[in-house]
Structures are given as structure tokens and as C-alpha cells.
Design an enzyme around this catalytic site. Structure first.
Site, PDB file in Angstrom:
ATOM      1  N   ASP A  28       0.902  -1.083   0.025  1.00 26.39           N
ATOM      2  CA  ASP A  28      -0.116  -0.027  -0.045  1.00 26.39           C
ATOM      3  C   ASP A  28       0.772   1.305   0.100  1.00 26.39           C
ATOM      4  OD1 ASP A  28      -3.108   0.448   1.081  1.00 26.39           O
ATOM      5  OD2 ASP A  28      -1.913   2.305   1.229  1.00 26.39           O
ATOM      6  N   ASN A  85     -12.831  -3.061   2.574  1.00 20.84           N
ATOM      7  CA  ASN A  85     -13.807  -1.873   2.920  1.00 20.84           C
ATOM      8  C   ASN A  85     -14.777  -1.873   1.754  1.00 20.84           C
ATOM      9  OD1 ASN A  85     -12.329  -1.258   4.993  1.00 20.84           O
ATOM     10  ND2 ASN A  85     -10.932  -0.249   3.784  1.00 20.84           N
ATOM     11  N   VAL A  94     -11.065   3.082  -3.356  1.00 20.45           N
ATOM     12  CA  VAL A  94     -10.672   2.659  -4.828  1.00 20.45           C
ATOM     13  C   VAL A  94     -11.678   1.430  -5.210  1.00 20.45           C
ATOM     14  CG1 VAL A  94      -8.971   1.389  -6.405  1.00 20.45           C
ATOM     15  CG2 VAL A  94      -8.188   2.950  -4.433  1.00 20.45           C
ATOM     16  N   HIS A  98     -10.295  -5.320  -3.276  1.00 16.73           N
ATOM     17  CA  HIS A  98      -8.996  -5.394  -2.675  1.00 16.73           C
ATOM     18  C   HIS A  98      -8.933  -5.819  -1.330  1.00 16.73           C
ATOM     19  CE1 HIS A  98      -9.916  -1.300  -2.539  1.00 16.73           C
ATOM     20  NE2 HIS A  98      -9.335  -1.341  -1.236  1.00 16.73           N
ATOM     21  N   ILE A  99      -8.033  -6.790  -0.951  1.00 18.57           N
ATOM     22  CA  ILE A  99      -7.904  -7.159   0.525  1.00 18.57           C
ATOM     23  C   ILE A  99      -6.659  -6.602   1.138  1.00 18.57           C
ATOM     24  CG2 ILE A  99      -7.932  -9.387   1.952  1.00 18.57           C
ATOM     25  CD1 ILE A  99      -9.073 -10.927  -0.570  1.00 18.57           C
ATOM     26  N   HIS A 100      -6.859  -5.751   2.083  1.00 19.53           N
ATOM     27  CA  HIS A 100      -5.670  -5.204   3.057  1.00 19.53           C
ATOM     28  C   HIS A 100      -5.058  -6.414   4.117  1.00 19.53           C
ATOM     29  CE1 HIS A 100      -6.841  -1.003   2.403  1.00 19.53           C
ATOM     30  NE2 HIS A 100      -8.020  -1.499   2.110  1.00 19.53           N
TER      31      HIS A 100
END
Ligand code: AMP
Length: 112
Positions: A28, A85, A94, A98-100
Site C-alpha cells: 500500500d 472496505n 478505490v 482489494h484485501i488489505h
């Protein structure tokens, strides 16, 4: 084209830590922990609530990739957090699923 599609296409640089046929993982740009990696499907599903039954295998693939990335970062023993999110209240910025993956320090709960 989403921002993350541009990273996948190498139109925007990123610190890529994993790539396979179905996903990419990169650091990130604004890390919230010592390790903060995004695992992103190459298919631009906007957000998790818009994934469909046709995405079942892909979503499983992403979760396995999360585990691999965390292991490669040395987080398996110390632990890590996985976050997605969705939308305004989720804090999504965004619109490409996506996976944080966050780790390298103790994280608080509940999140803010
Ligand atoms: P979210 O807020 O859940 O939609 O997450 C989007 C994430 O993308 C944020 O944590 C941003 O810091 C990150 N981000 C935005 N632009 C870039 C970029 N060019 N390279 C890497 N990460 C980015």
C-alpha cells in the site's frame, strides 16, 4: 480502467510482492502498519458486495493468496489482520475489490 488495473498493466509503478494468473499483491502506498499489502483480483469486481456466484473460486483464490503473502512477510506467528472496505461507511476509496493485509504491530479492536 481502475487505478489497480493500471498497476496490473504496469502503467503505474507499485512494489509488487506476488502475482499469478488471477491476482496481484503490492505494498500500500500509504501503509497503516509496518506491513500493509493489498491483494487484488485481476478481474475488476468493484467491491465485495458486488461479487457473484461466478466469483466463488476467485474469492477463495484471493484468500489463499492472502495467507501466502502473510507467510512470506513473516506474519504467520505474530499475526495479522485482513480487511475489505465496501462503500462509504466501510471507507472504500478505490472501486476495485482489494484485501488489505496488515501486520507487523499489534492492531486495535474495534477499528475506528
Ligand atoms: P480502500 O480505502 O479500502 O479503498 O483502500 C485503497 C487503498 O489503496 C488505500 O489504502 C490506499 O493507500 C491505496 N492506494 C491508493 N493508490 C495506491 C497506489 N498507487 N499504490 C498502492 N496503493 C495505493
Amino acid at each position: 480502467m481502475t487505478l489497480f488495473e493500471k498497476i496490473i498493466a504496469r502503467q503505474i509503478p507499485a512494489d509488487i510482492v506476488h502475482e499469478d494468473d488471477h491476482c496481484i499483491a503490492f505494498r500500500d502506498i500509504s501503509p497503516q502498519a509496518p506491513v500493509h499489502i493489498l491483494v487484488v483480483p485481476k478481474k475488476p469486481i468493484p467491491r465485495i458486495g458486488e461479487a457473484g456466484p461466478e466469483d466463488q473460486v476467485l474469492l477463495g483464490h484471493l484468500m489463499i493468496a492472502v495467507g501466502k503473502v502473510a507467510k512470506n512477510e513473516g506474519l504467520s506467528e505474530s499475526g495479522f489482520r485482513v480487511v475489505m472496505n465496501h462503500g462509504l461507511h466501510g471507507g472504500e476509496t478505490v472501486p476495485h475489490l482489494h484485501i488489505h493485509v496488515l501486520g507487523g504491530r499489534s492492531l486495535e479492536w474495534p477499528p475506528g
